[in-house]
Design an enzyme around this catalytic site. Structure first.
Site, PDB file in Angstrom:
ATOM      1  CG  ASP A   1      13.217  -8.066  14.004  1.00 27.62           C
ATOM      2  OD1 ASP A   1      14.160  -8.841  14.296  1.00 27.62           O
ATOM      3  OD2 ASP A   1      13.131  -6.917  14.462  1.00 27.62           O
TER       4      ASP A   1
ATOM      5  CE  LYS B   1       8.295   2.028  15.806  1.00 24.11           C
ATOM      6  NZ  LYS B   1       8.235   0.709  15.104  1.00 24.11           N
TER       7      LYS B   1
ATOM      8  CB  VAL C   1       7.469   3.287  22.336  1.00 23.36           C
ATOM      9  CG1 VAL C   1       6.049   2.827  22.592  1.00 23.36           C
ATOM     10  CG2 VAL C   1       7.979   2.750  21.005  1.00 23.36           C
TER      11      VAL C   1
ATOM     12  N   GLY D   1      14.463   3.699  20.461  1.00 23.59           N
ATOM     13  CA  GLY D   1      15.364   3.053  19.522  1.00 23.59           C
ATOM     14  C   GLY D   1      16.165   4.092  18.775  1.00 23.59           C
TER      15      GLY D   1
ATOM     16  N   GLY E   1      13.461   6.742  17.078  1.00 23.64           N
ATOM     17  CA  GLY E   1      12.373   7.376  17.803  1.00 23.64           C
ATOM     18  C   GLY E   1      12.129   6.742  19.148  1.00 23.64           C
TER      19      GLY E   1
END
Length: 540
Positions: free
Chosen positions: A204, A107, A92, A87, A90
């Site tokens: 979210d 993450k 994963v 993203g 950072g």
């Protein structure tokens, strides 16, 4: 004092206030996990001697856990196998723990980016909520470790090899209604757990954030936008701590000021934040509730709107208010009554359509909203339609725990769902994995670096800006950023018990019962031997 000294002093104030506020006001993790363990033990038909033996095993595991806390972890404690997501802040990665050999999803987030964007509150909320959920929840992705180094923060979580719901929706376009109902039921339980066990709004809820485990059951992930309305999970709290010390001690009293009036004391500010609603306009466009977009305050009911969008998408193949641009989508959401339509194809039952319509409406009319006590046959009840199994009027909610989930579970579309044993049932989607490191449900071409910075023109990256005026200072800013990276995340470290006696998602540890055959009073739930699927998966 120098600005660096003020920054360190602010970090110390933040650390001690948040630490002791948690000690004095919130149940400790050991107390919460003990309560979950005792509820699970109480559900079994066991003699007192067996209960004493199992409690002794639990106490032994807790003592072992306290010894485990002495050992420090870092990035070198894991072997990276593959990047499975990335993203703006950072990446994963699929990793294997050295020594133990356990697989995890790690993450990794860049401190500098998060601090420039003023994300301290969101980061702490995500870490704290996941740590709280680690030993007390079934439907939330498990946090195993959190730690940091000079430049990065790390969250090490359960690896969910089945990928996410969005990928499956893209592959299949639509789900059969029976399949959609099964996964909608699991989502209801996960959202209920978020509201009632964690006392938080997720904010979210979208297909990307629902992950499948190896058996095909769902778990909710990504609490980066979640809030439990705690003062220390608000970005403004950290900003005000620094501003207070700056105004008291800096030789340049106006440095970093926003020009606003003097802020109240920290304790006064904290008391003012004890509210039941959130106001930040956050989330993903297609799944945001109208009350979120209005910015006038919203509560846990906004998560149920997002669930309604996902159910519609599972049945029809697209979100109901999708448009070519963000503005049109928001316009349709704000005017949902004009744009919510149910296509004639594919064929969907009246119960499913009624369930969707009961969630995609104004918050005051939404399924799960308490009915006015003096108006049990009000227009609200009419709006919800005839397919809700009514339990009578209720009072106004006083906390996130009163989220209306029980009313949602009573809807006619869920008739026949065995809620207490849903995690024991065979899911309609079962990942076909060749081996434990099989990543076929993740993209193969994910770069190992975070997404590039946004561009103002092709090949021209946007300038790096910081929300905090202190970090924008041309001389002091870079040094203050390094100081903040070092001190801002004190208390970030977390370690989950490595071998718990009972885990809400995985059940009892395989060696706990030996040859015993505990049951919960139903003859069809018997133990076939040590480590049987029943023992591993007993419901709390």
């Amino acid at each position: 004092p120098s600005l660096a000294t003020i920054e360190k002093a602010a970090a110390a104030r933040i650390f001690f206030e948040t630490k002791y506020h948690a000690l004095l006001r919130q149940p400790q993790s050991r107390e919460r996990s003990r309560a979950v363990f005792e509820r699970a033990l109480a559900s079994l038909n066991l003699p007192d001697s067996e209960r004493r033996r199992i409690r002794a095993a639990w106490l032994e595991s807790q003592s072992r856990y306290l010894r485990e806390l002495r050992y420090r972890l870092g990035p070198s404690s894991f072997v990276k196998l593959k990047t499975i997501g990335h993203g703006a802040f950072g990446v994963v990665s699929l990793v294997r723990e050295r020594g133990e050999g356990q697989l995890y999803a790690m993450k990794q987030m860049r401190k500098a980016d998060m601090l420039r964007k003023g994300q301290e509150g969101h980061l702490r909320a995500e870490r704290d909520l996941l740590a709280s959920a680690a030993s007390t929840t079934r439907w939330i992705v498990k946090l195993a470790y959190s730690f940091q180094d000079v430049d990065h923060l790390y969250l090490v979580m359960s690896y969910m090899p089945g990928g996410d719901l969005l990928t499956l929706l893209i592959e299949r376009d639509t789900f059969p209604e029976k399949m959609a109902r099964f996964y909608a039921a699991e989502m209801v339980l996960a959202i209920q757990e978020t509201h009632q066990t964690l006392g938080a709004m997720h904010r979210d809820i979208k297909p990307d954030n629902w992950l499948f485990d190896a058996k095909g059951h769902l778990a909710i992930s990504d609490f980066g936008l979640a809030t439990d309305l705690r003062f220390d999970h608000e970005g403004r709290y950290f900003h005000q701590q620094r501003q207070e010390l700056l105004h008291e001690h800096a030789s340049q009293p106006n440095f970093g000021s926003t020009g606003s009036e003097a802020s109240p004391s920290i304790l006064t500010w904290r008391d003012q934040q004890r509210r039941k609603k959130a106001f930040s306009v956050v989330g993903t466009n297609n799944y945001m509730a109208p009350e979120v977009l209005r910015g006038a305050g919203y509560d846990v009911r906004a998560d149920w709107w997002s669930l309604g969008i996902i159910v519609y998408e599972m049945l029809y193949g697209y979100p109901p208010f999708v448009s070519k641009n963000r503005q049109d989508t928001r316009h349709k959401i704000m005017n949902w009554s004009r744009y919510l339509r149910f296509p004639s194809s594919p064929e969907v039952s009246r119960e499913a359509q009624d369930f969707i319509a009961s969630l995609l409406c104004d918050a005051a009319e939404r399924l799960g909203t308490p009915l006015p006590p003096n108006k049990p046959t009000s227009a609200i009840l009419g709006r919800r339609g005839p397919l809700l199994v009514q339990a009578g009027p209720s009072t106004e909610p006083t906390s996130m725990a009163e989220d209306g989930s029980e009313e949602i579970k009573r809807h006619a579309w869920f008739r026949g769902i065995e809620w207490s044993s849903l995690h024991l049932q065979t899911p309609p989607f079962q990942p076909k994995l060749a081996h434990e490191t099989d990543t076929r449900y993740f993209d193969d071409d994910i770069p190992a670096e975070p997404l590039p910075a946004p561009e103002i023109a092709p090949g021209v990256p946007a300038p790096v800006t910081a929300h905090d005026a202190l970090l924008r200072h041309p001389v002091e800013g870079p040094h203050l950023l390094e100081v903040r990276k070092q001190y801002a995340f004190k208390g970030w470290t977390f370690k989950k018990p490595s071998d718990p006696v009972y885990d809400p998602r995985n059940g009892w540890r395989g060696d706990i019962f030996g040859g015993a055959e505990p049951s919960r009073g139903r003859p069809n739930e018997r133990v076939s031997g040590p480590g049987s699927s029943f023992i591993r998966s007993l419901s709390v």
